[in-house]
Design a protein around this motif. Structure first.
Motif, mmCIF file in Angstrom:
data_model
loop_
_atom_site.group_PDB
_atom_site.id
_atom_site.type_symbol
_atom_site.label_atom_id
_atom_site.label_comp_id
_atom_site.label_asym_id
_atom_site.label_seq_id
_atom_site.Cartn_x
_atom_site.Cartn_y
_atom_site.Cartn_z
ATOM 1 N N ARG A 226 0.834 -1.212 0.000
ATOM 2 C CA ARG A 226 0.000 0.000 0.000
ATOM 3 C C ARG A 226 0.866 1.257 0.000
ATOM 4 N N GLN A 227 1.945 1.237 0.781
ATOM 5 C CA GLN A 227 2.820 2.400 0.845
ATOM 6 C C GLN A 227 3.472 2.671 -0.502
ATOM 7 N N GLU B 43 0.829 4.234 -2.792
ATOM 8 C CA GLU B 43 0.513 5.592 -2.341
ATOM 9 C C GLU B 43 1.623 6.555 -2.742
ATOM 10 N N ARG C 230 -5.162 5.272 -1.298
ATOM 11 C CA ARG C 230 -5.117 4.077 -0.449
ATOM 12 C C ARG C 230 -6.389 3.248 -0.576
#
Length: 666
Positions: free
Chosen positions: A476-477, A480, A486
Motif C-alpha cells: 500500500r505504501q 501511495e 489508499r
C-alpha cells in the motif's frame, strides 16, 4: 584520444581519492548499465541511488556517514546517482560535500535523435557507439535515426526485404534471438514493410512487435505446410478449414534453407508445439520430425536430447549479461520440466553432470555480478523489486488501467513450464508473455517476497526482514508513494483453493480497486510437505493447476479489465544433506539452504565447520543480517537426507518466472 567504448567517456571522469562523495545526474540510467556499474565497483566507487530518500538515507548514513563522523576511512568513494527531477531534493550537506557530474545519451551520441535512442535497451549501446564511430553520421532526424539504428544495431535493412522468405527470416531473427526491438523501432519497420504490396495481407503490426503473436502465427501455419508437403505442394483444404486467427498467407516457406535451420529448435525449446499429421513422410523430410507428434513415443527423448545439445553449447560465460542467464534459464527450465514429468532416465546422468556444471558457473557469476543488478532500471525487470516499478510505468502510460500482481510463493521456472501447459489447455486464447527475473539472496520468503511487494531493497525493511506480516502495508505504501489512493489499493494472501469469484468479491470491489497484490501460497505448501522430490513437485503442482484455481483467478482478473502479472518470490530445488548447524541461525521450515547470523564473526566461524557453504556478502540487506548459503544441490540437513528446499543461490532458486497475461481475441 577517442574513447574505445561509450563507457570510457564516463569512466575517465571517475578519478579515485579526489572526493568522498560524487553526485551524478544520470537521467538515462547510464551508470546502472551492468558492465559499467561493475567496472565502477572494481575501481573503488560505490553506487547508491537517490530514488527513495528514506532508503537512501538509511544506506548512506549507516554505511558511510557514521563511519566518517567517527574519523574512520572507507576504501570506496560514494557515487550518488540522481535523475534530473530528483536534483532539487538532494540535501544541502551532500551538494556541499560532493563533486557533481552529469552524463546523458545526448552527449555520447550528439548526432542521433535523443528521443529515439533513449528508448534503446542499454545492451545495444555498444553496437550503436561502434556504428557511430565507423559511419560518422551527420545530424539525423527521428526517422533517419530509426533507420540508422535498425540497420547498424539490429542488422536489418527493411528496404531489401522483398519476399516471404526474407520477411520470415527477419522475424525469426528478431523473436528467436530476442532482439528487444523497442516499439518506436518496430513501428518504423512495419511502416517501411507495408510500403511493399506483397506484404499487404501479413498482420505486421502484431507479429513484428509481439513474439507470442508471432509464434502463434507460425504455429497455426505449420499444419497447412505439412499438408502441402504431404501432397506434392498442393493445398488440399480451403483456407477456412484451418481456422486461422491471424491474417496472412496460408502457408509459409518453412522448408527454405534459411528458415529450416530454426525449426528443430523452435519445437525442442517449446516455442512451437508438434501436431498430429498422417501421411507426412518423415524419412524423406527428417528435419520436420520434432514438429510431428506421430513420433510421440520418442517425443520426450527427442526434445531432451535436443535441449541438452543446445544447453551444452550455450552455457553463459563469466562475462555474460544477466539477460543471457535469463534466456539460458528459460531453456534450462524446459529441460528440467521434461526430465521431471516424463520419467525419462536415458539421459539422467548426463543431465546431472550438466546441472553441476551449470550451477558452478552460475555461482561464480553471482559472486561477481549479482550486485550490479540491484540498481538497473525497471524497463525489463532484472530483480523482483523492479517489478512493481515496471507496473508503475504501465500505469503512467495508461492512467485508466487497473493492475494485478499475483505472486505464486515458491514457484520455480521449470514448474512454471508445467503450469503454462495446463493454462494453455484450459484456454488456448490466453496470451502469456514470458520472461524471468532474479530473486533476492538469500532466497527466503521474508526477504524476497517483501521486495516484490515493497518495490524496495531489503535494507529498507529491517524490522520485518524475518516475517511477511508487513508486506500488505509495504504494498500500500509503495502505490501511495506513486499517486494511487489508499482506498484503491488491495492486498490478500493465503490463496490457492476455493471459488475465486467469491473470494475476491468478498474481499474487495474490483470495480473500485486500481491495484491488487495477491499471494498464492499453494506451491510453497506443496514444497514444504514434499517427500517425492522434484518429480513429485511437478506432479502435485500439475494436479493443483488442473483443479482450475489459478486459471480462474487469471481469467476473472482479465475479465474485470486488469492487466495481470505473475511472478514468484523464489524457486526451489531438490537437494541433498551435507550437515547441520544451528548456532544463531534463523531459518524457515524446510528452508535448509540458508542460515542467517547476527554478526559477521559468528557467521564466519560457523562457515569453517561447513566447507560446502558460501559466505554471502550481505548486498542490499539490513545490518546484523549475515547469510551463510548453499550452492548447487547441497543443504544444511543430515547427510544422506533429500529434501526440496530454497534459500540458496542455485539458478533454480534465484531466477523466477515473470509473466504478463493478456487475452487474444477469439
Amino acid at each position: 584520444m577517442s574513447p574505445c567504448t561509450w563507457r570510457d567517456s564516463i569512466l575517465n571522469e571517475f578519478v579515485p581519492n579526489i572526493s568522498k562523495v560524487i553526485i551524478v545526474i544520470d537521467p538515462d540510467d547510464l551508470l546502472t548499465e551492468e558492465k559499467l556499474s561493475l567496472e565502477l565497483k572494481n575501481r573503488g566507487f560505490d553506487l547508491i541511488d537517490f530514488k527513495d530518500s528514506v532508503e537512501f538515507r538509511y544506506a548512506y548514513e549507516s554505511g558511510y556517514r557514521t563511519l566518517w563522523d567517527q574519523g574512520q576511512q572507507t576504501k570506496q568513494t560514494v557515487v550518488i546517482r540522481v535523475c534530473n527531477s530528483q536534483w532539487d531534493a538532494l540535501p544541502y550537506d551532500l551538494l556541499k560535500a560532493g563533486r557533481i557530474l552529469k552524463f546523458t545519451l545526448g552527449n555520447i551520441f550528439p548526432n542521433l535523435s535523443y528521443s529515439i535512442i533513449e528508448k534503446l535497451d542499454s545492451s545495444f549501446l555498444d553496437e550503436l557507439f561502434a556504428a557511430q564511430n565507423k559511419y560518422s553520421p551527420r545530424k539525423l532526424g527521428n526517422n533517419d535515426t530509426k533507420d540508422f539504428v535498425i540497420q547498424y544495431v539490429f542488422g536489418i535493412v527493411p528496404y531489401l526485404i522483398t519476399n516471404d522468405v526474407e520477411l520470415l527470416r527477419t522475424l525469426l531473427r528478431i523473436h528467436y534471438n530476442k532482439l528487444k526491438l523497442p516499439p518506436i523501432l518496430s513501428g518504423r519497420l512495419v511502416q517501411i514493410l507495408k510500403g511493399n504490396s506483397r506484404f499487404n495481407d501479413w498482420p505486421l503490426e502484431i507479429i513484428v512487435s509481439d513474439d507470442g503473436a508471432f509464434f502463434a502465427f507460425l504455429q497455426e501455419r505449420w499444419p497447412p505446410f505439412l499438408d502441402v508437403l504431404a501432397h506434392g505442394n498442393h493445398i488440399i483444404k480451403e483456407t477456412s478449414a484451418y481456422n486461422l486467427k491471424y491474417g496472412g498467407p496460408t502457408t509459409l516457406p518453412f522448408d527454405h534453407e534459411d528458415i529450416r535451420v530454426y525449426i528443430d529448435n523452435l519445437f525442442v525449446e517449446g516455442k512451437l508445439i508438434p501436431v498430429q499429421k498422417s501421411g507426412t513422410n518423415i524419412e524423406t523430410n527428417p528435419w520436420i520430425k520434432s514438429g510431428v507428434s506421430e513420433t510421440n513415443d520418442n517425443d520426450p527423448n527427442i526434445r531432451i536430447n535436443g535441449l541438452l545439445e543446445i544447453i551444452e553449447n550455450e552455457i553463459p560465460v563469466p562475462e555474460s549479461l544477466y539477460s543471457e542467464w535469463i534466456d539460458f534459464a528459460m531453456k534450462w527450465a524446459e529441460l528440467r520440466a521434461l526430465i521431471h514429468t516424463t520419467n525419462q532416465v536415458n539421459e539422467l546422468e548426463r543431465f546431472k553432470q550438466i546441472s553441476t556444471l551449470v550451477n558452478n558457473k552460475f555461482t561464480n557469476w553471482m559472486l561477481e555480478r549479482y550486485a550490479g543488478l540491484i540498481n538497473l532500471p525497471p524497463t525489463n525487470p532484472a530483480m523482483l523489486h523492479h517489478v512493481p516499478r515496471r507496473m508503475v510505468r504501465e500505469l503512467e502510460s495508461e492512467k485508466n488501467m487497473s493492475l494485478a500482481l499475483v505472486v505464486v510463493d515458491g514457484l520455480s521456472l521449470d514448474q512454471w513450464v508445467t503450469i503454462k501447459k495446463v493454462l494453455h489447455e484450459q484456454d488456448p486464447n490466453l496470451v502469456m508473455k514470458e520472461s524471468a527475473t532474479f530473486a533476492w539472496i538469500p532466497t527466503l520468503t521474508s526477504v524476497s517476497r517483501q521486495a516484490v511487494f515493497s518495490g524496495r531493497t531489503p535494507i529498507s525493511y529491517p524490522k520485518s526482514i524475518n516475517t511477511t506480516n508487513n508486506e500488505g502495508n509495504l504494498w500500500r505504501q509503495f502505490w501511495e508513494d506513486n499517486g494511487v489512493s489508499r482506498q484503491k489499493i488491495a492486498y490478500q494472501r493465503s490463496l490457492g483453493d476455493g471459488n475465486v469469484c467469491e473470494i475476491l468479491d468478498d474481499s474487495f470491489n474490483l470495480n473500485q480497486t486500481k491495484v491488487i497484490g495477491l499471494v498464492v501460497d499453494k506451491v510453497d505448501k506443496i514444497m514444504h510437505g514434499m517427500q517425492l522430490g522434484a518429480s513429485g513437485m511437478h506432479n502435485q503442482i500439475k494436479q493443483w493447476c488442473e483443479g482450475g484455481f489459478l486459471f480462474s483467478l487469471i481469467e476473472y482478473l482479465l475479465d474485470n479489465n486488469y492487466q495481470v502479472w505473475l511472478t514468484s518470490d523464489h524457486g526451489n530445488i531438490e537437494c541433498n544433506g551435507k550437515g547441520r548447524s544451528f548456532e544463531g541461525s534463523i531459518a524457515e521450515n524446510r528452508g535448509e539452504r540458508a542460515r542467517i547470523y547476527p554478526t559477521l564473526e559468528l557467521r564466519d566461524s560457523v562457515a569453517k565447520t561447513l566447507p560446502f557453504a558460501i559466505k554471502w556478502n550481505p548486498i542490499g540487506l539490513p545490518p546484523g543480517y549475515f547469510p551463510l548459503v548453499t550452492e548447487g544441490d547441497d543443504a544444511f540437513v543430515k547427510e544422506g537426507e533429500t529434501i526440496v528446499g530454497h534459500g540458496g543461490i542455485s539458478m533454480e532458486e534465484v531466477i523466477v518466472p515473470l509473466v504478463k497475461f493478456e487475452k487474444r481475441s477469439r
